[in-house]
Design a protein around this motif. Structure first.
Motif, PDB file in Angstrom:
ATOM      1  N   ASN A   1       5.231   0.307 -18.416  1.00 48.00           N
ATOM      2  CA  ASN A   1       6.201   1.395 -18.324  1.00 48.00           C
ATOM      3  C   ASN A   1       6.551   1.557 -16.854  1.00 48.00           C
ATOM      4  O   ASN A   1       5.712   1.962 -16.045  1.00 48.00           O
ATOM      5  N   THR A   2       7.775   1.265 -16.504  1.00 41.95           N
ATOM      6  CA  THR A   2       8.164   1.290 -15.093  1.00 41.95           C
ATOM      7  C   THR A   2       8.186   2.706 -14.527  1.00 41.95           C
ATOM      8  O   THR A   2       8.247   2.887 -13.310  1.00 41.95           O
ATOM      9  N   GLU A   3       8.134   3.720 -15.387  1.00 43.70           N
ATOM     10  CA  GLU A   3       8.150   5.108 -14.926  1.00 43.70           C
ATOM     11  C   GLU A   3       6.742   5.673 -14.737  1.00 43.70           C
ATOM     12  O   GLU A   3       6.590   6.832 -14.347  1.00 43.70           O
ATOM     13  N   ARG A   4       5.722   4.893 -15.006  1.00 38.79           N
ATOM     14  CA  ARG A   4       4.352   5.405 -14.917  1.00 38.79           C
ATOM     15  C   ARG A   4       4.013   5.769 -13.470  1.00 38.79           C
ATOM     16  O   ARG A   4       4.533   5.168 -12.530  1.00 38.79           O
ATOM     17  N   THR A   5       3.154   6.754 -13.313  1.00 41.02           N
ATOM     18  CA  THR A   5       2.630   7.083 -11.985  1.00 41.02           C
ATOM     19  C   THR A   5       1.255   6.471 -11.786  1.00 41.02           C
ATOM     20  O   THR A   5       0.695   6.552 -10.690  1.00 41.02           O
ATOM     21  N   TRP A   6       0.691   5.890 -12.840  1.00 37.39           N
ATOM     22  CA  TRP A   6      -0.632   5.236 -12.759  1.00 37.39           C
ATOM     23  C   TRP A   6      -0.421   3.816 -12.245  1.00 37.39           C
ATOM     24  O   TRP A   6      -0.201   2.877 -13.007  1.00 37.39           O
ATOM     25  N   VAL A   7      -0.475   3.670 -10.943  1.00 40.06           N
ATOM     26  CA  VAL A   7      -0.247   2.377 -10.294  1.00 40.06           C
ATOM     27  C   VAL A   7      -1.357   2.195  -9.272  1.00 40.06           C
ATOM     28  O   VAL A   7      -1.462   2.959  -8.314  1.00 40.06           O
ATOM     29  N   ASP A   8      -2.181   1.180  -9.463  1.00 40.35           N
ATOM     30  CA  ASP A   8      -3.415   1.049  -8.696  1.00 40.35           C
ATOM     31  C   ASP A   8      -3.210   1.063  -7.186  1.00 40.35           C
ATOM     32  O   ASP A   8      -4.009   1.631  -6.452  1.00 40.35           O
ATOM     33  N   TYR A   9      -2.150   0.419  -6.704  1.00 40.34           N
ATOM     34  CA  TYR A   9      -1.997   0.360  -5.247  1.00 40.34           C
ATOM     35  C   TYR A   9      -1.724   1.739  -4.659  1.00 40.34           C
ATOM     36  O   TYR A   9      -1.931   1.960  -3.466  1.00 40.34           O
ATOM     37  N   LYS A  10      -1.268   2.690  -5.489  1.00 36.97           N
ATOM     38  CA  LYS A  10      -1.070   4.053  -5.034  1.00 36.97           C
ATOM     39  C   LYS A  10      -2.321   4.912  -5.228  1.00 36.97           C
ATOM     40  O   LYS A  10      -2.448   5.971  -4.624  1.00 36.97           O
ATOM     41  N   LEU A  11      -3.232   4.456  -6.091  1.00 38.64           N
ATOM     42  CA  LEU A  11      -4.416   5.241  -6.431  1.00 38.64           C
ATOM     43  C   LEU A  11      -5.630   4.828  -5.611  1.00 38.64           C
ATOM     44  O   LEU A  11      -6.285   5.668  -4.997  1.00 38.64           O
ATOM     45  N   VAL A  12      -5.960   3.525  -5.644  1.00 34.82           N
ATOM     46  CA  VAL A  12      -7.228   3.082  -5.053  1.00 34.82           C
ATOM     47  C   VAL A  12      -7.100   1.780  -4.262  1.00 34.82           C
ATOM     48  O   VAL A  12      -7.842   0.821  -4.492  1.00 34.82           O
ATOM     49  N   PRO A  13      -6.175   1.688  -3.308  1.00 32.29           N
ATOM     50  CA  PRO A  13      -6.159   0.492  -2.462  1.00 32.29           C
ATOM     51  C   PRO A  13      -7.430   0.446  -1.623  1.00 32.29           C
ATOM     52  O   PRO A  13      -8.192   1.423  -1.574  1.00 32.29           O
ATOM     53  N   PHE A  14      -7.681  -0.670  -0.980  1.00 35.21           N
ATOM     54  CA  PHE A  14      -8.789  -0.720  -0.033  1.00 35.21           C
ATOM     55  C   PHE A  14      -8.614   0.405   0.990  1.00 35.21           C
ATOM     56  O   PHE A  14      -7.552   0.535   1.610  1.00 35.21           O
ATOM     57  N   SER A  15      -9.655   1.226   1.171  1.00 31.55           N
ATOM     58  CA  SER A  15      -9.643   2.362   2.081  1.00 31.55           C
ATOM     59  C   SER A  15      -8.740   3.495   1.587  1.00 31.55           C
ATOM     60  O   SER A  15      -8.354   4.368   2.361  1.00 31.55           O
TER      61      SER A  15
END
Length: 442
Positions: A361-375
């Motif tokens: 779903n391109t509208e999702r806000t659950w996107v790993d690089y925005k949630l838990v990138p390194f650091s």
């Protein structure tokens, strides 16, 4: 529960080790790729601010900061490293003469370490310490330094120590915080998801998506390298080589060139599914693994003793030495899985519909690089605000500098909730997971 004597030993070790790490005073370099490409590496993406940091609303002053930060960039874990080497060996054993993008493998030697931070990861934490000193210096004086804790994995401890070194460096060594508590991962630990053996996995959902996006890539690589006989799992492993080699060598990995931006976007979604169904809303026992930290956060925000019967170490949390309630800055260092559980326990990044394993779903806000990138980091700011002539305590949460909407506690668009409303909104944590914690163990 962790043994209190062991905790004292760990505290003393951290004080000794900190002097060594304090010598690190460099900045994380550019990795040679544009940001969009790096973001498609999901949880292996380097940290970047999702938004420019916005000061609190007019009439509000920050009175307390609670930082929760993931460790910096690392080598692959031991089990993943074995799988990576096996997939690389399959490709190296094939005929590589017909495709120029594969010829680097003729002289390639796998040289990645295991588990620990890479120098780039250490620099990320050092950079973060400088940023947080600069941003929140008004909360610090010689008698009130940040209170710092870390989960006991080496990469987490080193990240905490590099953060303290960066904080001290930015203050010209005027304020030198120490790592005060290292929480053993073999016992009760609110900074690690190690206490719910009955939690399920995301294998079903990630396998479904892998079967959709990986076969075409496997076919393409097998045609380019006759005899490789790569499977879908091999494709995934070869994609992992791109971020791991890049952060380890601080230069673009040749493995990155084997895949398109679109293929890495599919890789990113694979990791989104993995976290959503592994520790997030898609896993019944995912959010409950973040309850302990949330209850510690509530204790700090309200200045009241911790009330929790899940992950907390009662020995540590009942002592003003190992869990003070009079600080203006708290910094905790942890893992990505635990951060996902904490987001879900609080109610952040709630999705209107569960993630679809067959189509992003391109509208999702659950996107790993925005949630838990390194650091990656979550910051909870306690504010004193004057609203309509009345002064009171408020809360706002930022994840990677993006202010989070908190409709669940009355946020009307500014990202700010009254402290009392925020506390009331955390019923799931305050009730110890509403029965979910009991399901974690037989």
């Amino acid at each position: 529960m962790s043994h209190p004597i062991r905790q004292v030993v760990l505290i003393m070790l951290s004080l000794c080790y900190g002097a060594v790490m304090a010598a690190i005073n460099y900045t994380a370099p550019s990795l040679g790729f544009n940001q969009t490409f790096q973001q498609s590496w999901a949880l292996y993406s380097p940290y970047f601010p999702v938004s420019e940091y916005a000061p609190p609303p007019t009439g509000c002053t920050i009175t307390q900061v609670n930082l929760l930060q993931r460790h910096g960039a690392r080598y692959p874990t031991a089990s993943v490293g074995v799988s990576l080497q096996q997939s690389v060996a399959k490709l190296q054993g094939a005929d590589l003469s017909d495709d120029p993008s594969l010829t680097f493998l003729m002289n390639f030697t796998y040289a990645l370490g295991t588990d620990i931070l890479v120098p780039y990861g250490a620099a990320q934490s050092f950079d973060a310490g400088q940023v947080h000193y600069t941003r929140y210096a008004s909360l610090i004086d010689g008698d009130i330094l940040p209170f710092v804790r870390a989960s006991s994995s080496e990469r987490v401890v080193e990240s905490a120590l590099n953060w303290t070194a960066g904080f001290a460096y930015a203050s010209n060594q005027l304020y030198v915080p120490v790592l005060s508590v290292i929480i053993s991962e073999s016992g009760n630990d609110t900074l690690d998801n190690n206490m719910c053996p009955n939690a399920g996995s995301s294998d079903s959902e990630t396998s479904e998506w892998l079967e959709i996006f990986a076969p075409d890539i496997a076919d393409r690589l097998n045609m380019a390298a006759p005899g490789a006989n790569l499977t879908n799992s091999d494709v995934l492993n070869l994609m992992y080589m791109c971020p791991f080699e890049t952060v380890a060598n601080e230069a673009p990995s040749a493995f990155c060139g084997l895949f398109s931006q679109g293929e890495f976007n599919s890789f990113e979604y694979y990791e989104d599914l993995k976290d959503y169904y592994g520790n997030g809303y898609g896993q019944q026992l995912g959010p409950v693994q973040g309850v302990g930290y949330v209850n510690e956060l509530l204790a700090r925000l309200t200045g009241q003793p911790v009330q929790d019967e899940t992950q907390t170490n009662h020995t540590l949390d009942s002592s003003p030495v190992t869990f003070p309630l009079n600080r203006t800055f708290y910094a905790d260092f942890t893992h990505d899985n635990e951060m996902i559980s904490i987001y879900s326990a609080i109610g952040l990044f709630l999705q209107p519909h569960a993630l679809d394993p067959s189509q992003p779903n391109t509208e999702r806000t659950w996107v790993d690089y925005k949630l838990v990138p390194f650091s990656g980091r979550m910051v909870t700011e306690k504010l004193e605000c004057t609203v309509a002539g009345e002064t009171g305590d408020y809360v706002r949460i930022l994840v990677n500098d993006a202010v989070q909407p908190m409709e669940f506690c009355g946020d009307t668009g500014s990202g700010v909730c009254a402290l009392g409303d925020f506390v009331q909104s955390q019923q799931y944590a305050r009730l110890n997971g509403e029965g979910d914690w009991a399901l974690c163990s037989d």
